[in-house]
Structures are given as structure tokens and as C-alpha cells.
Design a protein around this motif. Structure first.
Motif, mmCIF file in Angstrom:
data_model
loop_
_atom_site.group_PDB
_atom_site.id
_atom_site.type_symbol
_atom_site.label_atom_id
_atom_site.label_comp_id
_atom_site.label_asym_id
_atom_site.label_seq_id
_atom_site.Cartn_x
_atom_site.Cartn_y
_atom_site.Cartn_z
ATOM 1 N N GLY A 56 38.027 52.500 42.676
ATOM 2 C CA GLY A 56 38.202 52.518 41.235
ATOM 3 C C GLY A 56 38.403 51.178 40.567
ATOM 4 O O GLY A 56 38.765 51.123 39.379
ATOM 5 N N PHE A 57 38.165 50.083 41.267
ATOM 6 C CA PHE A 57 38.315 48.762 40.679
ATOM 7 C C PHE A 57 37.038 48.366 39.928
ATOM 8 O O PHE A 57 35.927 48.749 40.317
ATOM 9 N N ASN A 58 37.216 47.606 38.844
ATOM 10 C CA ASN A 58 36.095 47.031 38.107
ATOM 11 C C ASN A 58 35.875 45.594 38.577
ATOM 12 O O ASN A 58 36.826 44.807 38.642
ATOM 13 N N THR A 59 34.633 45.248 38.895
ATOM 14 C CA THR A 59 34.322 43.904 39.369
ATOM 15 C C THR A 59 34.094 42.965 38.194
ATOM 16 O O THR A 59 33.335 43.281 37.267
ATOM 17 N N VAL B 254 44.893 48.931 34.609
ATOM 18 C CA VAL B 254 43.723 48.050 34.719
ATOM 19 C C VAL B 254 43.660 47.569 36.162
ATOM 20 O O VAL B 254 44.668 47.077 36.697
ATOM 21 N N ARG B 255 42.491 47.712 36.775
ATOM 22 C CA ARG B 255 42.323 47.295 38.177
ATOM 23 C C ARG B 255 41.037 46.508 38.287
ATOM 24 O O ARG B 255 39.943 47.047 38.103
ATOM 25 N N LEU B 256 41.172 45.217 38.567
ATOM 26 C CA LEU B 256 40.048 44.287 38.583
ATOM 27 C C LEU B 256 39.844 43.714 39.974
ATOM 28 O O LEU B 256 40.815 43.423 40.684
ATOM 29 N N ALA B 257 38.595 43.539 40.362
ATOM 30 C CA ALA B 257 38.252 42.910 41.640
ATOM 31 C C ALA B 257 37.274 41.776 41.377
ATOM 32 O O ALA B 257 36.464 41.841 40.440
ATOM 33 N N LEU B 258 37.350 40.725 42.183
ATOM 34 C CA LEU B 258 36.475 39.572 42.010
ATOM 35 C C LEU B 258 36.302 38.835 43.323
ATOM 36 O O LEU B 258 37.210 38.803 44.149
ATOM 37 N N ASN B 259 35.138 38.278 43.516
ATOM 38 C CA ASN B 259 34.853 37.414 44.666
ATOM 39 C C ASN B 259 34.470 36.043 44.119
ATOM 40 O O ASN B 259 33.422 35.903 43.487
ATOM 41 N N THR B 260 35.332 35.055 44.334
ATOM 42 C CA THR B 260 35.099 33.737 43.754
ATOM 43 C C THR B 260 35.457 32.635 44.744
ATOM 44 O O THR B 260 36.172 32.856 45.716
ATOM 45 N N ALA C 134 37.999 37.331 48.226
ATOM 46 C CA ALA C 134 37.810 38.607 47.539
ATOM 47 C C ALA C 134 39.186 39.026 47.028
ATOM 48 O O ALA C 134 40.034 39.485 47.806
ATOM 49 N N ASP C 135 39.413 38.826 45.733
ATOM 50 C CA ASP C 135 40.721 39.083 45.132
ATOM 51 C C ASP C 135 40.695 40.366 44.321
ATOM 52 O O ASP C 135 39.626 40.858 43.927
ATOM 53 N N ALA C 136 41.880 40.881 44.046
ATOM 54 C CA ALA C 136 42.005 42.029 43.151
ATOM 55 C C ALA C 136 43.339 41.933 42.424
ATOM 56 O O ALA C 136 44.330 41.431 42.976
ATOM 57 N N TYR C 137 43.364 42.399 41.163
ATOM 58 C CA TYR C 137 44.568 42.359 40.330
ATOM 59 C C TYR C 137 44.750 43.702 39.642
ATOM 60 O O TYR C 137 43.781 44.292 39.145
#
Length: 554
Positions: A70-73, A136-142, A164-167
């Protein structure tokens, strides 16, 4: 559709099987096989085409794992302003540590961020209005940057790396706990998906990122960059900063020495007060445990030794538990049950025979016992009390942090609750070191012949080994077979170089792609041979049956 096949005749850098030593350290083997390249800067590496294929697979698998939960990238910038980091209070912390890479852009102080809590808060702050907007659930690869003092171990500890982070942001504590559970499950799914099995979770110290509870995801490995403790009786294990030791009730053969360590505690209102910890001299204070013992919202750091004479009338190293009448004193469990012990003496010696119940010249003291020591190798296990902790090496591949309002409150991130008043959201976050995982996977799964990649993770799914590739008919068969495998969705590496079979097989074993498909002129046009890198088994396969290989593609 799978990526375009890679042909070794056009691959950069050109494979050189004769220079490959399968017994070399994993970091060197990755270089010799052309996955990773060194640069002139320590801790900075180039991902070459084969290594980039691996990183891209890890990126895709981890993103899918978080989106499944359910995370948004999103894509957050790595170049971040000093202003954001001043809001959180971390600019000074990280620059004092020397860990922050800073620069000036357009006359503004900026940093190449090692982590993205500030930017995540700033991004959510622009859009968060009501409790209805949460969670709010966010994911990102940076790509991240950290000025490591001693980068080492190839990709294991570098100055530039991919995470690969998530907040997560929640309205309530229960909601935050639900998000923390999702973060741990998503990390587990991602790590399992990339082929890392045997990963275990332990409580850990959150360092400069979090003052709250954290969970490390670790895999045991003799090339690990982290040391953890494990009980040799019950197996209880974790970071020494959060584990507890057991201390025997029986009197020791010699009197332990009790040290007094002083700290400065900053309270939520900004005031700072000293505190003293009495602890056995062979142990260290866990700042993580001490922070928890003092309650939420407080920050703890060692008190400047130069301030002690004015504050307590004595220099560092000469303090005793009886020298702190105006200071809150905590008595660690390592000393609170002692009957007799030794303390610092005047002017520069030791005084034996001290006791909490009193001794000549020393009145009785009221104790304030707490568990604030860091467990260490050789201490008794605090869970079973029968075994001893032993230090072992592990790789930290992921970390989940319970942040609470540590960042959101300082950065004035608010939302309107269902009662119509402003509230501060509670945060959690996680990080998976994708760059580190490349070398961890290579090191964990390798054997005496070279690397071995799990299905769907390596540079390719199938290694097409073409023998006598100088023959026209073999070139035609290669083109037909490659096209067929590509249409099946398989990622393909084609060794079409005009080299002896032995060199090609040596390269295929060392590179470790799960399946090698041998195209030999000795076989009929409709027949090939499959070699499993993990089992070594060989079997014939008909050209019409190549579709059965699709099951290996992830």
C-alpha cells in the motif's frame, strides 16, 4: 518484455576469464567479472552494465514489495537545503560528526543527503490538511551520500549508495504501530524477493536517525560490517546497545570498580540538566537505553569534562556516587545489587570497601536502579541467564525506525484532527541498502567456482553459451534462439565470442547466472543443453521446450 539481450562480444568491459580467480574476495570478484568498477575516490564505485542489471532488479523487486503493502512510490531530491536540516536540528549533528557532504548552490548552503526524513516531512507538509489525509505511506529508491570516515569492503560501506527508503505518517500511536508492522513486513518481503534468506530481526540502536525503538534486519556473514551479540545457550541476539546482561547474585572474587559517568540531558523545553550514571568500570553506558529510561522527548550526550570541576567540584575520573548530591543519579543494574565495591579515591587512587548501605565516611545512599548498560561479549545473557553473549559478524541489510514526532514536531507538520484542533502526525521509516545488498547476495551465495545468483536477481536469467560462434550456422542458431528466449520474457546474456569452450564455461561458472544454455554444433538444430549453476546438473532440452524455462523469470 524483457530487457534487450546482452552480447559479450559488445559488452563493456570485455570479459577476461583467464584473469578471474573464483577464490578472490567477493569485492574483488565483482570487479574482475565486470560488475563493479573502482574510481579514484575511496568509497565511490561505478556500476558497470552487468552490475547495473543486478541493481535494477533489486530496485524493481523492492519497489513492488512496498507497493504491494500500500505504499506510494515517489522520487525525493537528494540535494537538500540547509534550512530543512536546521529545522530538524540535524545540520549541526551531522556536520559535527563529519558525515554530511555539503556544498553551496546559488549562494545557499545545501547538502547531499544521507537520509530523507527532512525532505519527506517537507513534502507531506505541502499537502497534509486533515486527519482524513492520513495515513500517508511513501516509498522511494534514491542515491544517498555519506562522508564515511573509513569506507571499506567494496560496496559494503561507501560514500555513495542506493537506498530503498519508506516513510509513514499516522494520526495516532496505534496507527504508527500498524505502519511499523507494514514496514517490517515490506522489508522482509523485499529481502526474500531478492534472494536473501536467513534474515532475522533484532532490536537496535537508531543512532542519529531515531531516538525511538528500531529494528535491524540482519544476515549472518563472515564479511559483515556489523557486530552483534548472540547467546551461546538460547540464541537470543541483537545490538549490544539494546540487549541486557544478567549479573550473578554471588559475590565476585574481587571487588568491582564503580565508575560515575556524567551526561547532559536536553529537555523538550530546551533546558539542559546534568545526570550521573553509576556503572561497572568494564562496561559502557548505552545512550539509547539511557534516553529511553529518562522518558520521551529528551536528548542525551556526554557532558563536557571541562564543566565537571565547576559543576561537581571534581575532575572526570575522580567522581564517586557520593559526589553528586545536586544531580539525578541512575544506578545501572551492573552495580545496584553489589554489596561491596571499589570507587575512586583521593587524590589519585582507588578506595575499596564502599557499600550502598554505608561505609566509614560514606553515608547510605538511596538507589535509583535502571538498565542502562550496553551488553558486551562474555557477559551473561539477560534472557536465559545460563549462556554468555558472543560477538558475531553480520550484515545490516535493512533497518526500521519508530520516529514518533521527533521530526514532525520540530518541523511544524500538523493536521486538523476530528476534534477540530491541530495535531502532530507520528512517523516511521525504513531503509534497505540496495548497493550493499548486491555484494551481500554475491558473498552469501558464492561457492568455490565463483558467484551464484538467485533466480530473477542476477545480471540475466539465462547465459547462452555459443560454441564455435565463428560458424555461420551457429550464428544463425544463436539469433533464432536469442529471439525466442527474449520473446519468452527471459533476461539473456549471450556469449558469442570466438573463444575456446573451456574459457566460456569458466566464465559462465564464475559469473553464476542460474542457468547456462549451451548451443553446440555437435547437437542437432533442435537440441540444446541446460546446465544448472546451483546443482551442476546437465540435461538436454529441445528448442520447442524452451518455454519451460519461463518459470525462472521473476
Amino acid at each position: 518484455m524483457s530487457p534487450t539481450p546482452i552480447y559479450t562480444s559488445r559488452l563493456f568491459p570485455a570479459p577476461r576469464p583467464r584473469t578471474i580467480d573464483p577464490a578472490a574476495p567477493t569485492s574483488e570478484l565483482l570487479e574482475h567479472l565486470g560488475l563493479v568498477g573502482r574510481t579514484d575516490a575511496a568509497g565511490v564505485h561505478t556500476l558497470l552494465p552487468l552490475g547495473l542489471r543486478v541493481r535494477d532488479q533489486l530496485d524493481r523487486i523492492t519497489q513492488n514489495a512496498f507497493e504491494h503493502h500500500g505504499f506510494n512510490t515517489v522520487a525525493l531530491p537528494t540535494l537538500q537545503s540547509r534550512g530543512l536540516w536546521e529545522e530538524s536540528g540535524r545540520w549541526k549533528v551531522y556536520t559535527d560528526e563529519g558525515a554530511l557532504i555539503t556544498t553551496r548552490v546559488g549562494g545557499t548552503d545545501m547538502c547531499l543527503a544521507p537520509t530523507s526524513e527532512e525532505m519527506a516531512v517537507a513534502t507531506v507538509r505541502q499537502h497534509l490538511r486533515s486527519h482524513r489525509d492520513l495515513p500517508v505511506r511513501l516509498a522511494l529508491n534514491t542515491t544517498k551520500f555519506r562522508d564515511e570516515v573509513s569506507p571499506r569492503g567494496g560496496l559494503m560501506r561507501g560514500r555513495e549508495f542506493t537506498m530503498a527508503d519508506a516513510y509513514t505518517f499516522d494520526a495516532t500511536h496505534d496507527g504508527m504501530q500498524e505502519s511499523i508492522g507494514l514496514l517490517n513486513r515490506a522489508c522482509t518481503d523485499a529481502l526474500t524477493g531478492i534472494g536473501l534468506h536467513g534474515v532475522f530481526q533484532t532490536p537496535a540502536d537508531g543512532g542519529a536517525i531515531s531516538a525511538g525503538p528500531t529494528t535491524e534486519h540482519l544476515v549472518l556473514a563472515d564479511f559483515g560490517q556489523s557486530s552483534i551479540l548472540a547467546c551461546d545457550h538460547c540464541g537470543h541476539r541483537g545490538d549490544g546497545a539494546v540487549l541486557s546482561a544478567a549479573f550473578p547474585d554471588t559475590a565476585p572474587s574481587s571487588e568491582p570498580i564503580v565508575n560515575v559517568i556524567t551526561f547532559a540531558v536536553t529537555h523538550p523545553d530546551g533546558t539542559t540538566r546534568p545526570i550521573a550514571v553509576c556503572i561497572r568500570s568494564d562496561l559502557t553506558v548505552s545512550v539509547r537505553k539511557l534516553t529511553v529510561a529518562l522518558g520521551p522527548g529528551k536528548q542525551v550526550e556526554l557532558l563536557d569534562a571541562a564543566a565537571l570541576p565547576d559543576l561537581l567540584g571534581k575532575a572526570a575520573g575522580t567522581l564517586t556516587p557520593w559526589d553528586c548530591p545536586r544531580v539525578t543519579v541512575i544506578h545501572d543494574h551492573s552495580v545496584s545489587a553489589l554489596d561491596r565495591f571499589t570507587i575512586a579515591g583521593d587524590p589519585d587512587g582507588l578506595r575499596p570497601g564502599a557499600s550502598w548501605s554505608g561505609a566509614p565516611g560514606l553515608p547510605p545512599l538511596t538507589l535509583n536502579p535502571a538498565d542502562v548498560h550496553a551488553a558486551a561479549d562474555g557477559l551473561n545473557c539477560g534472557r536465559c541467564t545460563h549462556g554468555c553473549y558472543r560477538s558475531t559478524e553480520a550484515v545490516e541489510v535493512a533497518h526500521v525506525f519508530e520516529l514518533g514526532t521527533q521530526y514532525s514536531r520540530k518541523m511544524r507538520l500538523n493536521f486538523t484532527g476530528d476534534d477540530g484542533t491541530p495535531h502532530t502526525p507520528l512517523m516511521g521509516c525504513s531503509g534497505i541498502g540496495l548497493t550493499r545488498c548486491i555484494q551481500t547476495l554475491a558473498g552469501v551465495h558464492r561457492d568455490g567456482k565463483g558467484l551464484r545468483w538467485k533466480t530473477g536477481v542476477g545480471p540475466a536469467d539465462v547465459h547462452l553459451v555459443v560454441l564455435r560462434s565463428d560458424l555461420t550456422e551457429q550464428q544463425q542458431r544463436t539469433a533464432r534462439t536469442a529471439q525466442q528466449l527474449h520473446r519468452l520474457g527471459l533476461r539473456l546474456l549471450v556469449d558469442d565470442r570466438p573463444l575456446p569452450a573451456g574459457e566460456k564455461f569458466h566464465y559462465a561458472q564464475a559469473l553464476g547466472i542460474p542457468l547456462a544454455l549451451v548451443l553446440s554444433p555437435r547437437h542437432t538444430d533442435a537440441e540444446l543443453e541446460v546446465v544448472d549453476r546451483w546443482t551442476g546438473r546437465q540435461r538436454p532440452i529441445a528448442a520447442d521446450d524452451l518455454h519451460t524455462l519461463q518459470r525462472i523469470s521473476v
